[in-house]
Design a protein around this motif. Sequence first.
Motif, PDB file in Angstrom:
ATOM      1  N   VAL A 177       0.838  -1.205   0.000  1.00  0.00           N
ATOM      2  CA  VAL A 177       0.000   0.000   0.000  1.00  0.00           C
ATOM      3  C   VAL A 177       0.870   1.252   0.000  1.00  0.00           C
ATOM      4  CG1 VAL A 177      -1.788   1.257   1.245  1.00  0.00           C
ATOM      5  CG2 VAL A 177      -1.855  -1.239   1.167  1.00  0.00           C
ATOM      6  N   ILE A 178       1.967   1.233   0.759  1.00  0.00           N
ATOM      7  CA  ILE A 178       2.894   2.371   0.745  1.00  0.00           C
ATOM      8  C   ILE A 178       3.429   2.588  -0.662  1.00  0.00           C
ATOM      9  CG2 ILE A 178       5.147   3.193   1.542  1.00  0.00           C
ATOM     10  CD1 ILE A 178       4.579   1.810   4.206  1.00  0.00           C
ATOM     11  N   ASP A 179       3.792   1.513  -1.341  1.00  0.00           N
ATOM     12  CA  ASP A 179       4.298   1.617  -2.705  1.00  0.00           C
ATOM     13  C   ASP A 179       3.254   2.252  -3.622  1.00  0.00           C
ATOM     14  OD1 ASP A 179       6.685   0.485  -4.447  1.00  0.00           O
ATOM     15  OD2 ASP A 179       4.850   0.107  -5.580  1.00  0.00           O
ATOM     16  N   ILE A 180       1.981   1.883  -3.439  1.00  0.00           N
ATOM     17  CA  ILE A 180       0.910   2.480  -4.230  1.00  0.00           C
ATOM     18  C   ILE A 180       0.755   3.960  -3.894  1.00  0.00           C
ATOM     19  CG2 ILE A 180      -1.601   2.463  -4.624  1.00  0.00           C
ATOM     20  CD1 ILE A 180      -1.500  -0.575  -4.131  1.00  0.00           C
ATOM     21  N   GLY A 181       0.796   4.276  -2.589  1.00  0.00           N
ATOM     22  CA  GLY A 181       0.657   5.665  -2.171  1.00  0.00           C
ATOM     23  C   GLY A 181       1.774   6.549  -2.697  1.00  0.00           C
ATOM     24  N   LEU A 182       2.985   6.014  -2.780  1.00  0.00           N
ATOM     25  CA  LEU A 182       4.118   6.804  -3.264  1.00  0.00           C
ATOM     26  C   LEU A 182       4.001   7.135  -4.738  1.00  0.00           C
ATOM     27  CD1 LEU A 182       7.038   5.051  -1.348  1.00  0.00           C
ATOM     28  CD2 LEU A 182       6.123   7.342  -0.949  1.00  0.00           C
ATOM     29  N   ALA A 183       3.139   6.430  -5.458  1.00  0.00           N
ATOM     30  CA  ALA A 183       2.881   6.772  -6.862  1.00  0.00           C
ATOM     31  C   ALA A 183       1.966   7.988  -6.971  1.00  0.00           C
ATOM     32  CB  ALA A 183       2.263   5.579  -7.584  1.00  0.00           C
ATOM     33  N   HIS A 184       1.335   8.379  -5.860  1.00  0.00           N
ATOM     34  CA  HIS A 184       0.386   9.495  -5.866  1.00  0.00           C
ATOM     35  C   HIS A 184       0.876  10.698  -5.063  1.00  0.00           C
ATOM     36  CE1 HIS A 184      -2.070   5.996  -6.933  1.00  0.00           C
ATOM     37  NE2 HIS A 184      -2.925   6.836  -7.471  1.00  0.00           N
ATOM     38  N   PHE A 185       1.778  10.483  -4.094  1.00  0.00           N
ATOM     39  CA  PHE A 185       2.219  11.559  -3.209  1.00  0.00           C
ATOM     40  C   PHE A 185       3.736  11.578  -3.111  1.00  0.00           C
ATOM     41  CE2 PHE A 185      -1.827   9.934  -1.563  1.00  0.00           C
ATOM     42  CZ  PHE A 185      -2.611  11.088  -1.577  1.00  0.00           C
TER      43      PHE A 185
ATOM     44  N   LEU B  27      12.228   8.149   6.648  1.00  0.00           N
ATOM     45  CA  LEU B  27      13.303   7.524   5.873  1.00  0.00           C
ATOM     46  C   LEU B  27      12.824   6.281   5.132  1.00  0.00           C
ATOM     47  CD1 LEU B  27      16.284   7.913   8.359  1.00  0.00           C
ATOM     48  CD2 LEU B  27      15.888   9.175   6.239  1.00  0.00           C
ATOM     49  N   LEU B  28      11.890   5.526   5.735  1.00  0.00           N
ATOM     50  CA  LEU B  28      11.327   4.364   5.040  1.00  0.00           C
ATOM     51  C   LEU B  28      10.640   4.795   3.749  1.00  0.00           C
ATOM     52  CD1 LEU B  28      10.373   1.404   4.782  1.00  0.00           C
ATOM     53  CD2 LEU B  28       8.404   2.044   6.215  1.00  0.00           C
ATOM     54  N   PHE B  29       9.798   5.824   3.841  1.00  0.00           N
ATOM     55  CA  PHE B  29       9.087   6.295   2.649  1.00  0.00           C
ATOM     56  C   PHE B  29      10.062   6.837   1.612  1.00  0.00           C
ATOM     57  CE2 PHE B  29       4.425   6.991   4.081  1.00  0.00           C
ATOM     58  CZ  PHE B  29       4.456   5.813   4.810  1.00  0.00           C
ATOM     59  N   LEU B  30      11.098   7.566   2.074  1.00  0.00           N
ATOM     60  CA  LEU B  30      12.104   8.072   1.141  1.00  0.00           C
ATOM     61  C   LEU B  30      12.858   6.927   0.470  1.00  0.00           C
ATOM     62  CD1 LEU B  30      13.565  11.075   3.180  1.00  0.00           C
ATOM     63  CD2 LEU B  30      12.333  11.228   1.015  1.00  0.00           C
TER      64      LEU B  30
ATOM     65  N   ASP C  12       3.534  19.380  -3.863  1.00  0.00           N
ATOM     66  CA  ASP C  12       2.556  18.995  -2.842  1.00  0.00           C
ATOM     67  C   ASP C  12       1.149  19.377  -3.268  1.00  0.00           C
ATOM     68  OD1 ASP C  12       4.628  18.034  -1.355  1.00  0.00           O
ATOM     69  OD2 ASP C  12       4.608  19.620   0.148  1.00  0.00           O
ATOM     70  N   ALA C  13       1.001  20.581  -3.813  1.00  0.00           N
ATOM     71  CA  ALA C  13      -0.324  21.045  -4.235  1.00  0.00           C
ATOM     72  C   ALA C  13      -0.866  20.176  -5.354  1.00  0.00           C
ATOM     73  CB  ALA C  13      -0.243  22.504  -4.681  1.00  0.00           C
ATOM     74  N   ARG C  14      -0.022  19.794  -6.300  1.00  0.00           N
ATOM     75  CA  ARG C  14      -0.484  18.924  -7.396  1.00  0.00           C
ATOM     76  C   ARG C  14      -0.971  17.589  -6.859  1.00  0.00           C
ATOM     77  NH1 ARG C  14       4.135  20.833 -10.092  1.00  0.00           N
ATOM     78  NH2 ARG C  14       5.259  18.902  -9.600  1.00  0.00           N
ATOM     79  N   ALA C  15      -0.250  17.052  -5.881  1.00  0.00           N
ATOM     80  CA  ALA C  15      -0.645  15.760  -5.311  1.00  0.00           C
ATOM     81  C   ALA C  15      -1.993  15.859  -4.600  1.00  0.00           C
ATOM     82  CB  ALA C  15       0.432  15.259  -4.353  1.00  0.00           C
ATOM     83  N   LEU C  16      -2.208  16.950  -3.881  1.00  0.00           N
ATOM     84  CA  LEU C  16      -3.443  17.108  -3.106  1.00  0.00           C
ATOM     85  C   LEU C  16      -4.637  17.440  -3.990  1.00  0.00           C
ATOM     86  CD1 LEU C  16      -2.034  19.070  -0.025  1.00  0.00           C
ATOM     87  CD2 LEU C  16      -2.749  16.670  -0.105  1.00  0.00           C
ATOM     88  N   THR C  17      -4.408  18.160  -5.072  1.00  0.00           N
ATOM     89  CA  THR C  17      -5.519  18.548  -5.952  1.00  0.00           C
ATOM     90  C   THR C  17      -5.864  17.477  -6.973  1.00  0.00           C
ATOM     91  OG1 THR C  17      -3.954  19.719  -7.383  1.00  0.00           O
ATOM     92  CG2 THR C  17      -5.099  21.010  -5.686  1.00  0.00           C
ATOM     93  N   SER C  18      -5.020  16.467  -7.088  1.00  0.00           N
ATOM     94  CA  SER C  18      -5.296  15.392  -8.051  1.00  0.00           C
ATOM     95  C   SER C  18      -5.561  14.066  -7.343  1.00  0.00           C
ATOM     96  CB  SER C  18      -4.110  15.229  -9.008  1.00  0.00           C
ATOM     97  OG  SER C  18      -2.920  14.900  -8.295  1.00  0.00           O
TER      98      SER C  18
ATOM     99  N   ASP D  37      -7.113  10.751  -6.153  1.00  0.00           N
ATOM    100  CA  ASP D  37      -8.013   9.779  -6.752  1.00  0.00           C
ATOM    101  C   ASP D  37      -8.270   8.666  -5.749  1.00  0.00           C
ATOM    102  OD1 ASP D  37      -5.613   8.460  -6.725  1.00  0.00           O
ATOM    103  OD2 ASP D  37      -5.387   8.319  -8.894  1.00  0.00           O
ATOM    104  N   LEU D  38      -9.068   7.696  -6.134  1.00  0.00           N
ATOM    105  CA  LEU D  38      -9.469   6.637  -5.210  1.00  0.00           C
ATOM    106  C   LEU D  38      -8.290   5.836  -4.676  1.00  0.00           C
ATOM    107  CD1 LEU D  38     -11.906   5.368  -3.846  1.00  0.00           C
ATOM    108  CD2 LEU D  38     -12.126   3.812  -5.796  1.00  0.00           C
ATOM    109  N   PRO D  39      -7.331   5.400  -5.524  1.00  0.00           N
ATOM    110  CA  PRO D  39      -6.179   4.663  -4.969  1.00  0.00           C
ATOM    111  C   PRO D  39      -5.377   5.491  -3.972  1.00  0.00           C
ATOM    112  CG  PRO D  39      -6.328   4.316  -7.325  1.00  0.00           C
ATOM    113  CD  PRO D  39      -7.303   5.393  -7.003  1.00  0.00           C
ATOM    114  N   GLY D  40      -5.208   6.796  -4.247  1.00  0.00           N
ATOM    115  CA  GLY D  40      -4.457   7.634  -3.332  1.00  0.00           C
ATOM    116  C   GLY D  40      -5.150   7.794  -1.993  1.00  0.00           C
ATOM    117  N   VAL D  41      -6.463   8.044  -2.024  1.00  0.00           N
ATOM    118  CA  VAL D  41      -7.228   8.162  -0.787  1.00  0.00           C
ATOM    119  C   VAL D  41      -7.222   6.839  -0.031  1.00  0.00           C
ATOM    120  CG1 VAL D  41      -9.530   8.556   0.176  1.00  0.00           C
ATOM    121  CG2 VAL D  41      -8.680  10.017  -1.665  1.00  0.00           C
ATOM    122  N   GLY D  42      -7.387   5.747  -0.767  1.00  0.00           N
ATOM    123  CA  GLY D  42      -7.379   4.430  -0.134  1.00  0.00           C
ATOM    124  C   GLY D  42      -6.059   4.124   0.547  1.00  0.00           C
ATOM    125  N   ALA D  43      -4.946   4.540  -0.080  1.00  0.00           N
ATOM    126  CA  ALA D  43      -3.629   4.295   0.516  1.00  0.00           C
ATOM    127  C   ALA D  43      -3.483   5.055   1.835  1.00  0.00           C
ATOM    128  CB  ALA D  43      -2.527   4.710  -0.463  1.00  0.00           C
TER     129      ALA D  43
END
Length: 319
Positions: A22-30, A75-78, A196-202, A204-210
């Motif tokens: 799920v973290i890997d999926i979230g990192l594709a959005h944020f 650091l894990l997310f990075l 950051d603004a682009r990530a928050l304004t775009s 989608d369902l996978p990002g919110v779910g992550a």
Amino acid sequence: MRPAHTGLAVLVAALWGVNFVVIDIGLAHFPPLLFCALRFLLAAVPALFLVGRPRVPWRWIVGVGLALGVGKFGLLFLGMNAGMPAGLSSLVLQVQSVFTALIAFAFLGERPGRVRAAGMAVALAGIAVAAVDEGGSGPLGAFALVLVAAAFWGVSNVLTRKAAPDAPFTFMVWSSAVPVLPLLALSLLFEGPARDARALTSLDLPGVGAILYVALVTTLFGFSAWSRLLRRYDASTVAPYSLLVPVFGMSSAALFLDEEVSALRWCAAALLVTGVALASLKGAPKRRGERREQPRRPAVGDDEDGADESPNPALTPTR
């Protein structure tokens, strides 16, 4: 343990293992630091209004919050954003038990027994094998970031031992609120307000779910269930189930992300899990020749059933 509680322990380990996917999926959005900040924001802010303040000094709340939130998870997310595979990340983080023992030895004078020392050596051998495997197929810098994240997890464990909270869930909720502002500031500084603004304004369902999964499922539900088990059973009974986390992490990464698991990686997994299991064993036989300590009050590190609540790898929210 009762079958229902065994099932709960396995379920939590599975949720924590899948969390790396799920973290890997979230990192594709944020961006990674923003994603980490949002995780703690959602996990902490609503819960702050439902629990009281933990009866520990603020320095321990702030220390654990920074070590765990900014150090470990930041650091894990990075590291994962820089190319560290999800399955391997779930495995390498388990070396935190070795760092916990080393830091406790350095600052608390807690000497590991022979079995624990042997387990630490085996776990470090597993890390070396994993590094060799990653060096041939991925960026070693990303591997190093996750390894340092495990070290910060060890720091947070020792700080939690010093804090000795009588309400671990409440303590974790308040500690989770600490890294939100530092992570947001670091994100604005290094990732930039435009990104950051682009990530928050775009969104989608996978990002919110992550975000919902890493904040509510693995943090609030996972730690609540784990704390419930630790209040009912001794830590040595519950702790071994945390060794299932990399099993679920590597399996789910192979299933959902098509990550290949090489023979070297399986060898590293076997060494690391075996070493962590040995390092997690209680060292009671080692103290037979030492002066017996006076019994402690339950509020200082023990729950009402007398189970030890020291910062074992199983006592901190692992994902």
